[in-house]
Design an enzyme around this catalytic site. Structure first.
Site, PDB file in Angstrom:
ATOM      1  N   GLU A 220      46.649  40.861  34.483  1.00 27.68           N
ATOM      2  CA  GLU A 220      47.596  40.857  33.514  1.00 27.68           C
ATOM      3  C   GLU A 220      47.924  39.605  32.805  1.00 27.68           C
ATOM      4  O   GLU A 220      47.899  38.716  33.563  1.00 27.68           O
ATOM      5  CB  GLU A 220      49.093  41.376  34.168  1.00 27.68           C
ATOM      6  CG  GLU A 220      50.235  41.516  33.213  1.00 27.68           C
ATOM      7  CD  GLU A 220      51.528  41.694  34.071  1.00 27.68           C
ATOM      8  OE1 GLU A 220      52.294  41.988  33.321  1.00 27.68           O
ATOM      9  OE2 GLU A 220      51.593  41.291  35.119  1.00 27.68           O
ATOM     10  N   ARG A 439      44.568  40.143  50.802  1.00 23.97           N
ATOM     11  CA  ARG A 439      45.084  38.899  50.011  1.00 23.97           C
ATOM     12  C   ARG A 439      44.805  37.616  50.866  1.00 23.97           C
ATOM     13  O   ARG A 439      44.854  37.598  52.128  1.00 23.97           O
ATOM     14  CB  ARG A 439      46.121  39.199  49.278  1.00 23.97           C
ATOM     15  CG  ARG A 439      47.354  38.938  49.979  1.00 23.97           C
ATOM     16  CD  ARG A 439      48.540  39.141  49.183  1.00 23.97           C
ATOM     17  NE  ARG A 439      48.725  37.951  48.303  1.00 23.97           N
ATOM     18  CZ  ARG A 439      49.889  37.703  47.336  1.00 23.97           C
ATOM     19  NH1 ARG A 439      50.428  38.645  47.105  1.00 23.97           N
ATOM     20  NH2 ARG A 439      49.513  36.597  46.834  1.00 23.97           N
ATOM     21  N   LYS A 449      53.225  33.350  40.409  1.00 15.42           N
ATOM     22  CA  LYS A 449      53.256  33.080  38.932  1.00 15.42           C
ATOM     23  C   LYS A 449      54.547  32.708  38.559  1.00 15.42           C
ATOM     24  O   LYS A 449      54.711  31.699  37.841  1.00 15.42           O
ATOM     25  CB  LYS A 449      52.553  34.354  38.247  1.00 15.42           C
ATOM     26  CG  LYS A 449      51.200  34.559  38.258  1.00 15.42           C
ATOM     27  CD  LYS A 449      51.077  35.716  37.264  1.00 15.42           C
ATOM     28  CE  LYS A 449      49.689  36.226  37.291  1.00 15.42           C
ATOM     29  NZ  LYS A 449      49.213  37.311  36.304  1.00 15.42           N
TER      30      LYS A 449
END
Length: 741
Positions: A220, A439, A449
C-alpha cells in the site's frame, strides 16, 4: 554411453543421493532429451549401503561421486567436465573434496573447515568452477544436502557466500523438478504404489506446477518499506524457483492515506532490494471491474448498504448482532450504493458490507465492510471516484483476475483466509492458494508505519525516512546493509509460521561476510588528543618523504592498489601513544617495526613522540600493531566525521499497552572528527570500506559538492555484541514531545 545409461535410484536410501538426482535432472534439461538417462526408482538396494547405481555398456558404479564423474564424462560436450584440462582437474578436485568433507563420518571440525573453504572459494564466484554449473557444483551440493552437520552450519548464518550458492543450485528449475520427482517416487514406494515418478512439485509451495506459479506483492503506498516488508523477497524467490511470474501491485484503494510520494518510494525501495516485478499493476486499474462486481453482489443478495455508526457497528460485530439494515431490499441497496458514488453528505453516511454472517465464530466473517465513500481525490485517478473498495474485497478479486496462483502473506491475516475465499466463491472466480508465513520483528525497533511517520514529523528524532537509525529499507541501505545480505538473511528465515522477534546480530554478521572480502582498506586517525610523531631512519637521519603502492585489500588483490605516503612526521592516536613503554619496539602497519624513543613532553595527554625505524625487525615478535598517517603537503589528509548510531527505542519489545514515546532514546547519534588518508578522496557516497582497526564504514557524504569539504562515514555494525546492543544506560530520561498520529 548416453543412449545406454540406466540410473537406478533407491528411494529408501539414507541419505538419498541428492547430487546424482539433481545432476540427472540438469543433464536432461540441457540435452533437450528426456531419454538420455533412463531413471528407475527402486525401493531398496541389495546392498544396504548403496544409494544409487549407474549401468552403462556392461560396466557399473555405485558411489554417488563416481556416478557423477561418469555422467559428466558421458555428457562432456555439455561442459560438465569443464572446457580446459585445468578446469577438469579443478572439478575432479572438488568432487573428491565433497566425498570426504561432508561424508557421514565427517566430524564437526572437518565439515566446518570445509564450509569455510567453500565460502572463501565462492566469495566472488557464482559457481565452484567456471561460469556455469559443473559436476563439481552438483557433487558438493548433494553431499552438503545429505550432511546433517552441514545443514546445522548453514542455519548459523555464518557463510553467506556458501548459502547464496547453495540456495541458487537448489532453486535451478531442473534440480527442483528432479528432487520433486524423487520425493514423489519415495512417497509412492512407501505407500506401495507404482515405482515410477510423477512430475509434480511438492517442495515449497503447495500444489505448485512448474511454469504456472504466479506470485504478487501488494504494497500500500502509504509509507516507506521497512525490514519487516523485506520478507516479501520470498514472493520473488518462489516465482523464480518454479519458473513463474512475479507481479508488483500497488494496493492504492485509500486516498486518505496514500501519496504519489510513497508510491515512488516503494518502487525505489524494491529496486534497492533487487526486487523487480515481471509486471507492475495497480488496484486502481481495476476500479471499474470492482465497482461492477460490487453491484453484482448487491443484485445477488450478497451485499447490503449500512449506515450504522462505526462504534455501534464494531460492538454489533463483536457481539454477533445483525445490523438493522441487513435485510434491506436489493432495490434499496442499489439506490444507497448509487448515492455513495456521488460523494454527497448522505452518501458519506453509508458503507457497503458483504452479507456473509453476523454471528460466525470467526469474527472476520461477520459482514465485513467492502466499500466506503471517500470524496478525497485519489493520487492516480483524481476526482473520478467517490467510493473505494477495501483491501478485503479488492485483494481476492484482483488476485483472481491477474491469475495469481499463490497468495503469500503474513499469518496475521490467517483468520481472514475464509473471507478471502468467500469473496472469490461469491463472484464465481477461481480460488487462489493462500500460503501464510510468520511476520518478523526486531528488538529495540518499531515497525509501525504510524509510529515511524510520527518520528519523521518530529524532526529532532530522525532526519527523514532514510535516516540510518530507521528500519526502513533505505535507512538500512544507508547504514551499509547490502542487498545480498538482506536477501540471504530473509531466505534463511524461510517460510516459518512463527512470529519472531529477532536480534540484530544475525543480519549484520551475514552482512560482514558479504563486505569483508571486497571492502578496500584505508586509515583514519581520531583528531581528539592526536599525537604527532617525528620519524627517523635506523641511523638517526630524517626520513625522506616517498610513496609506495599498497594493495587496498591484502587478501583480494583484484581490488587494486592505493598510494601510501611515508614522511618524517606522522599522526597516531592517543590511545596507542599512552600504551607504549620507553624504547618499546612496535609495528607500524604497512611500514615496519620501530622503537619508541621518548616523548618530547611529559604532559598528559601526550603531545608528541620520537620514533626510530627498525625495518629489519620481526613484526611477529611485537604485541602492538599501530595505524598511522603521514603528514604531507603533497598528499594532504582529508577531514572526515565518523558517525555511529544507537537504537531509537530503549525497550526490547514495545507491548500493546505501552506508550512507545516513554521509551524514546534521548541520545542516538555519536560523531568523532578524524583525519583520513588522501586515498579516500576518490570515494563516492554509498561506497563501503574498512578503516583499519576501526571497522567497516559506508561513505555518507563525498567531496562531489565541495572538494575541500569534510567527508562523512557511517559505521556498519559487524554482528558483534558491542555493535548491535543498546548503548544507552541512563536510568531516567526526559520524555520528548512526539505528535500523536
Amino acid at each position: 554411453m548416453a543412449s545406454t545409461s540406466k540410473l537406478t535410484i533407491y528411494t529408501r536410501a539414507n541419505p538419498p543421493a541428492w547430487g546424482v538426482i539433481a545432476f540427472a535432472g540438469e543433464i536432461a534439461a540441457q540435452s533437450g532429451s528426456e531419454g538420455v538417462v533412463t531413471i528407475d526408482y527402486q525401493d531398496k538396494a541389495a546392498d544396504a549401503s548403496e544409494t544409487v547405481k549407474l549401468e552403462s555398456g556392461g560396466a557399473s558404479c555405485t558411489a554417488p561421486t563416481a556416478v557423477i564423474k561418469s555422467l559428466a564424462e558421458a555428457f562432456a560436450a555439455l561442459g560438465f567436465c569443464g572446457t580446459t584440462k585445468a578446469e577438469s582437474d579443478e572439478i575432479n578436485k572438488w568432487i573428491s573434496f565433497a566425498e570426504t568433507s561432508f561424508s557421514k563420518t565427517a566430524d564437526f571440525q572437518t565439515a566446518s573447515a570445509a564450509a569455510d573453504a567453500l565460502d572463501r572459494r565462492l566469495t566472488l564466484r557464482s559457481y565452484i568452477v567456471g561460469y556455469k554449473p559443473t559436476a563439481a557444483d552438483f557433487a558438493v551440493w548433494g553431499a552438503a544436502k545429505s550432511s546433517s552437520v552441514f545443514q546445522g552450519l548453514l542455519k548459523r548464518n555464518l557463510h553467506s557466500h556458501l548459502a547464496r550458492w547453495y540456495s541458487h543450485i537448489e532453486s535451478l528449475p531442473a534440480v527442483q523438478e528432479a528432487v520433486s520427482a524423487f520425493t514423489t517416487a519415495q512417497k509412492d514406494t512407501i505407500k506401495g504404489k507404482s515405482k515410477s515418478a510423477a512430475a509434480s512439485f511438492e517442495l515449497g509451495l503447495p500444489n505448485a506446477v512448474h511454469g504456472k506459479v504466479v506470485t504478487r506483492l501488494p504494497p500500500e503506498p502509504s509509507g516507506y518499506l521497512h525490514i519487516g516488508h523485506a520478507k516479501a523477497i520470498l514472493n520473488k524467490h518462489f516465482a523464480n524457483m518454479y519458473g513463474g511470474k512475479f507481479i508488483v501491485r500497488y494496493d492504492d484503494t485509500n486516498p486518505s492515506k496514500e501519496k504519489a510520494e510513497f508510491q515512488q518510494a516503494i518502487i525505489e525501495d524494491l529496486a534497492m532490494m533487487g526486487v523487480h516485478g515481471d509486471r507492475v499493476t495497480y488496484t486502481s486499474d481495476y476500479f471499474d471491474d470492482l465497482y461492477k462486481l460490487a453491484v453484482d453482489m448487491i443484485k445477488r443478495g450478497k451485499a447490503y448498504c449500512d449506515d450504522t455508526p462505526q462504534e455501534k457497528m464494531r460492538a454489533e460485530r463483536m457481539d454477533g448482532i445483525p445490523s438493522e439494515r441487513r435485510d434491506a431490499s436489493i432495490e434499496e441497496n442499489l439506490a444507497r450504493f448509487a448515492e455513495m458514488t456521488t460523494g454527497s453528505e448522505e452518501g458519506r453516511r453509508w458503507c457497503l458490507r458483504a452479507k456473509i454472517s453476523f454471528d460466525d465464530p470467526n469474527k472476520a466473517m461477520r459482514d465485513p465492510v467492502i466499500y466506503r465513500c471517500n470524496p478525497e481525490p485519489h493520487h492516480k485517478t483524481g476526482d473520478r471516484w467517490k467510493v473505494y473498495p477495501t483491501y478485503d474485497f479488492a485483494n481476492p478479486i484482483v488476485d483472481a483476475k491477474e491469475g495469481i496462483s499463490h497468495c503469500l502473506r503474513t499469518n496475521e491475516y490467517h483468520d481472514r483466509n475464509p473471507q478471502y475465499w468467500w469473496m472469490q466463491d461469491a463472484l464465481d472466480l477461481p480460488r487462489v492458494e493462500i500460503w501464510d508465513y510468520g511476520r518478523i520483528n526486531f528488538v529495540y525497533t518499531l515497525l509501525s508505519k504510524r509510529k515511524l511517520k510520527a518520528m519523521v514529523e518530529e524532526k529532532h528524532l530522525v532526519e527523514g525516512w532514510d535516516d540510518p537509525r530507521f528500519p526502513t529499507v533505505r535507512g538500512m541501505r544507508r547504514r551499509g546493509l547490502t542487498i545480498e545480505a538482506l536477501t540471504q538473511y530473509m531466505l534463511a528465515q524461510g517460510p516459518s509460521q512463527a512470529v519472531t522477534s529477532l536480534e540484530w546480530d544475525g543480519i549484520w554478521s551475514m552482512n560482514k561476510k558479504v563486505i569483508d572480502p571486497i571492502a578496500p582498506r584505508y586509515v583514519a586517525v581520531l583528531k581528539k588528543d592526536i599525537v604527532e610523531c617525528t620519524v627517523t631512519q635506523e641511523d638517526g637521519t630524517p626520513v625522506v618523504e616517498h610513496t609506495m603502492a599498497i594493495p587496498k585489500h591484502k587478501k583480494n588483490l583484484d581490488i587494486g592498489n592505493k598510494t601510501t605516503t611515508y614522511a618524517p612526521k606522522m599522526y597516531i592516536e592517543q590511545a596507542d601513544a599512552v600504551s607504549f613503554e620507553p624504547n618499546e619496539e612496535v609495528t607500524f602497519m604497512d611500514w615496519g617495526n620501530a622503537y619508541v624513543l621518548k616523548g618530547t613532553t611529559n604532559d598528559t595527554p601526550i603531545k608528541s613522540l620520537d620514533i626510530q625505524l627498525h625495518l629489519e625487525g620481526d613484526f611477529k615478535k611485537t604485541s602492538k600493531k599501530v595505524h598511522w598517517l603521514a603528514i604531507s603537503e603533497k598528499a594532504p589528509l582529508v577531514n572526515v566525521i565518523l558517525k555511529d548510531y544507537d537504537f531509537l527505542i530503549t525497550k526490547k519489545k514495545i507491548e500493546e499497552d505501552d506508550d512507545w514515546t516513554d521509551f524514546i532514546n534521548p541520545v542516538t547519534e555519536f560523531k568523532e572528527e578524524a583525519f583520513a588518508d588522501a586515498n579516500v578522496r576518490q570515494l563516492k557516497k554509498g561506497d563501503i570500506i574498512q578503516f583499519e582497526r576501526k571497522g567497516f564504514y559506508i561513505c555518507d557524504k563525498d567531496l562531489s559538492e565541495d572538494a575541500k569539504g569534510t567527508m562523512e562515514f557511517i559505521f556498519i555494525p559487524d554482528g558483534k555484541a558491542s555493535t548491535t546492543s543498546l548503548k544507552y544506560k541512563v536510568a531516567k530520561i526526559e520524555k520528548p514531545v512526539v505528535p500523536k498520529a
